[in-house]
Enzyme design. Structure first.
Site, PDB file in Angstrom:
ATOM      1  N   GLY A  65      51.476  32.761  32.286  1.00  0.00           N
ATOM      2  CA  GLY A  65      51.094  33.366  31.127  1.00  0.00           C
ATOM      3  C   GLY A  65      50.355  32.394  29.994  1.00  0.00           C
ATOM      4  O   GLY A  65      50.038  32.741  28.550  1.00  0.00           O
TER       5      GLY A  65
ATOM      6  N   GLU B 152      53.860  30.214  37.932  1.00  0.00           N
ATOM      7  CA  GLU B 152      52.839  30.999  38.456  1.00  0.00           C
ATOM      8  C   GLU B 152      51.734  31.124  37.732  1.00  0.00           C
ATOM      9  O   GLU B 152      51.248  32.362  37.182  1.00  0.00           O
ATOM     10  CB  GLU B 152      53.469  32.182  38.614  1.00  0.00           C
ATOM     11  CG  GLU B 152      54.666  32.302  39.673  1.00  0.00           C
ATOM     12  CD  GLU B 152      55.502  33.732  39.496  1.00  0.00           C
ATOM     13  OE1 GLU B 152      55.147  34.629  38.901  1.00  0.00           O
ATOM     14  OE2 GLU B 152      56.561  33.699  40.355  1.00  0.00           O
ATOM     15  N   PRO B 153      50.912  29.986  37.372  1.00  0.00           N
ATOM     16  CA  PRO B 153      49.729  30.340  36.745  1.00  0.00           C
ATOM     17  C   PRO B 153      48.729  30.909  37.321  1.00  0.00           C
ATOM     18  O   PRO B 153      48.177  30.679  38.666  1.00  0.00           O
ATOM     19  CB  PRO B 153      49.514  28.873  36.328  1.00  0.00           C
ATOM     20  CG  PRO B 153      49.822  28.089  37.474  1.00  0.00           C
ATOM     21  CD  PRO B 153      51.082  28.815  37.826  1.00  0.00           C
TER      22      PRO B 153
ATOM     23  N   ARG C   6      36.763  43.214  31.054  1.00  0.00           N
ATOM     24  CA  ARG C   6      37.797  42.441  30.313  1.00  0.00           C
ATOM     25  C   ARG C   6      37.630  42.968  28.784  1.00  0.00           C
ATOM     26  O   ARG C   6      38.346  43.031  28.172  1.00  0.00           O
ATOM     27  CB  ARG C   6      38.223  41.009  30.403  1.00  0.00           C
ATOM     28  CG  ARG C   6      38.681  40.804  31.888  1.00  0.00           C
ATOM     29  CD  ARG C   6      38.954  39.212  32.017  1.00  0.00           C
ATOM     30  NE  ARG C   6      40.218  38.893  31.256  1.00  0.00           N
ATOM     31  CZ  ARG C   6      40.133  38.157  30.145  1.00  0.00           C
ATOM     32  NH1 ARG C   6      39.339  38.016  29.431  1.00  0.00           N
ATOM     33  NH2 ARG C   6      41.235  38.122  29.421  1.00  0.00           N
TER      34      ARG C   6
ATOM     35  N   TYR D  75      40.474  45.063  27.512  1.00  0.00           N
ATOM     36  CA  TYR D  75      41.614  44.255  26.999  1.00  0.00           C
ATOM     37  C   TYR D  75      41.043  43.736  25.528  1.00  0.00           C
ATOM     38  O   TYR D  75      41.819  43.348  24.702  1.00  0.00           O
ATOM     39  CB  TYR D  75      42.037  42.964  27.739  1.00  0.00           C
ATOM     40  CG  TYR D  75      42.682  43.115  28.863  1.00  0.00           C
ATOM     41  CD1 TYR D  75      43.949  43.987  28.963  1.00  0.00           C
ATOM     42  CD2 TYR D  75      42.249  42.546  30.117  1.00  0.00           C
ATOM     43  CE1 TYR D  75      44.330  44.135  30.257  1.00  0.00           C
ATOM     44  CE2 TYR D  75      42.973  42.690  31.248  1.00  0.00           C
ATOM     45  CZ  TYR D  75      43.967  43.423  31.230  1.00  0.00           C
ATOM     46  OH  TYR D  75      44.831  43.488  32.488  1.00  0.00           O
TER      47      TYR D  75
ATOM     48  N   CYS E 217      26.202  53.745  32.594  1.00  0.00           N
ATOM     49  CA  CYS E 217      26.151  54.821  32.040  1.00  0.00           C
ATOM     50  C   CYS E 217      27.268  55.344  31.252  1.00  0.00           C
ATOM     51  O   CYS E 217      28.125  56.245  31.566  1.00  0.00           O
ATOM     52  CB  CYS E 217      25.461  56.096  32.991  1.00  0.00           C
ATOM     53  SG  CYS E 217      25.066  57.531  32.143  1.00  0.00           S
ATOM     54  N   GLU E 218      27.930  54.409  30.635  1.00  0.00           N
ATOM     55  CA  GLU E 218      29.286  54.514  29.841  1.00  0.00           C
ATOM     56  C   GLU E 218      28.647  53.589  28.647  1.00  0.00           C
ATOM     57  O   GLU E 218      28.058  52.704  28.440  1.00  0.00           O
ATOM     58  CB  GLU E 218      30.273  53.830  30.562  1.00  0.00           C
ATOM     59  CG  GLU E 218      30.563  54.770  31.915  1.00  0.00           C
ATOM     60  CD  GLU E 218      31.373  56.033  31.463  1.00  0.00           C
ATOM     61  OE1 GLU E 218      31.916  56.399  30.242  1.00  0.00           O
ATOM     62  OE2 GLU E 218      31.752  56.738  32.346  1.00  0.00           O
TER      63      GLU E 218
ATOM     64  N   TYR F  16      40.361  37.192  36.367  1.00  0.00           N
ATOM     65  CA  TYR F  16      40.367  38.553  36.116  1.00  0.00           C
ATOM     66  C   TYR F  16      38.751  39.296  35.764  1.00  0.00           C
ATOM     67  O   TYR F  16      38.869  40.212  35.072  1.00  0.00           O
ATOM     68  CB  TYR F  16      41.352  39.226  35.157  1.00  0.00           C
ATOM     69  CG  TYR F  16      42.626  38.740  35.479  1.00  0.00           C
ATOM     70  CD1 TYR F  16      43.660  39.051  36.351  1.00  0.00           C
ATOM     71  CD2 TYR F  16      43.377  37.673  34.970  1.00  0.00           C
ATOM     72  CE1 TYR F  16      44.984  38.809  36.787  1.00  0.00           C
ATOM     73  CE2 TYR F  16      44.630  36.843  35.083  1.00  0.00           C
ATOM     74  CZ  TYR F  16      44.981  37.726  36.219  1.00  0.00           C
ATOM     75  OH  TYR F  16      46.484  37.119  36.379  1.00  0.00           O
TER      76      TYR F  16
END
Length: 401
Positions: A218, A259-260, A298, A302, A328-329, A356
């Site tokens: 993280g 765990e990067p 993202r 997010y 179309c959003e 991501y």
């Protein structure tokens, strides 16, 4: 990478396009290992959900990395990329027991975050070493969606349930060889992370045959000028000292694991998209590109901010633009952002597009997924082709009416 190099790749491979700089990935890996150089047994398991292209996996394998996986399919990809089972850890959440069994049969390290699954697995496979994922109830990041150590998280076994874990271990005779935690992405304060680490150390004392302690990751990377990032060097100094002291008290040689994902590949990624239209309304100037949240979700999912540069006109006078997609959003990448003057046909570059981004891409609106290119040794290498119409329909079974 320089704008001229990116423009050349866009010209050669088309748009939109994901580009990854191998040297940045290698630099980030070396930076992390250097920060923990005083730890004799250090293991970096790349969180491959961030970016799972086989060439990226092979590059990280060459660096010395292991893999953190969350699905049977990721395990298969890791094995296909040349990782041996002992270099892979499987940390699922909410998967079927059958999937855990399938992975265990491959010889991969199992990491369990559910009491009922732990009991079931221990009763059936007591000889298979298992790691336990603890929820320390510490929120290291600022976003609830990416901070998974808080008390309402679906991830991990509560630290307050350690007595229950010990009872299961005693009843089943299973072997616990690792303790794991992950507080979530975007660690803003290493003191909070170190506080969570103390909780993990306390939990580890309850298990006498551990081989490793896994502190997740993280680590935050900067997404814009002046942005906060995790001070890896300071964390390495402080956590290494504490880990070595714990190892001495524990009386057994231990491996320190991380765990990067984002830390290793985010800054290496560049997303290139062409401007289709520039549209002036009563209050906004829109720059509409040949992409949408089908390729880069993202910012919408997010609220993340990616630096956007007009690499076709880098020295142009800055104006305010709202960058949007062709879905179309409502697919807005940036609101009223200062960007060098944009014209139709210009190429915009989104920074920090390694983690991501492609891995969360979809075919929404029946759009094709972009190609991916790895920039290595001053040259672009195509590592995944742009999709075609045949890719969209290859798994469909068409009925005749």
């Amino acid at each position: 990478m320089q704008p001229k190099e990116l423009l050349a790749l866009a010209e050669e491979y088309g748009n939109p396009l994901f580009v990854y700089d191998a040297s940045i990935i290698e630099q980030q890996y070396n930076r992390l290992t250097a920060a923990f150089s005083k730890v004799e047994k250090l293991r970096i398991n790349y969180a491959m959900k961030a970016l799972s292209n086989l060439s990226i996996l092979k590059l990280l394998k060459k660096c010395g990395s292991g893999l953190d996986t969350v699905s049977y399919q990721e395990v298969q990809l890791g094995l296909h990329a040349g990782f041996t089972p002992d270099k892979i850890i499987f940390t699922p959440n909410g998967v079927s027991f059958e999937e855990i069994e399938e992975v265990a049969q491959l010889g991969v390290q199992i990491n369990i975050d559910n009491l009922s699954v732990l009991e079931h697995f221990g009763a059936k496979y007591p000889a298979v070493p298992v790691c336990i994922r603890i929820n320390p109830h510490v929120m290291a990041g600022g976003n609830q969606n990416i901070s998974v150590g808080h008390i309402d998280s679906k991830f991990g076994i509560s630290i307050y349930q350690i007595p229950h874990i010990l009872r299961i271990v005693e009843n089943t005779g299973m072997h616990i060889n690792g303790i794991h935690m992950h507080t979530g992405s975007d660690i803003l304060d290493i003191e909070v992370f170190l506080y969570a680490a103390e909780i993990l150390f306390d939990a580890a004392k309850q298990f006498k045959q551990l081989d490793f302690l896994d502190f997740g990751s993280g680590f935050k990377v900067p997404y814009k000028k002046g942005d906060i990032e995790t001070n890896i060097e300071e964390l390495g100094k402080k956590l290494s000292k504490r880990f070595l002291a714990f190892e001495k008290d524990y009386g057994r040689s231990l491996t320190l694991a991380f765990e990067p994902g984002k830390f290793l590949v985010s800054e290496a990624g560049f997303f290139l998209a062409k401007v289709n239209v520039v549209k002036q309304t009563t209050s906004t100037v829109f720059a509409g590109i040949d992409s949408g949240f089908n390729h880069l979700i993202r910012p919408m999912f997010y609220g993340s901010q990616h630096t956007i540069e007009n690499i076709s006109n880098p020295k142009g006078k800055e104006r305010f633009y709202t960058v949007v997609g062709y879905i179309c959003e409502t697919d807005t990448f940036a609101n009223n952002r200062r960007i060098a003057e944009i014209n139709e046909g210009d190429i915009l570059c989104f920074k920090n597009a390694g983690a991501y981004c492609f891995s969360m891409a979809s075919n929404y609106n029946s759009r094709y997924k972009p190609a991916e290119v790895l920039w290595k040794d001053g040259k672009g290498h195509l590592i995944s082709k742009r999709e075609t119409f045949e890719d969209l329909i290859k798994n469909q079974i068409v009925l005749e009416f």
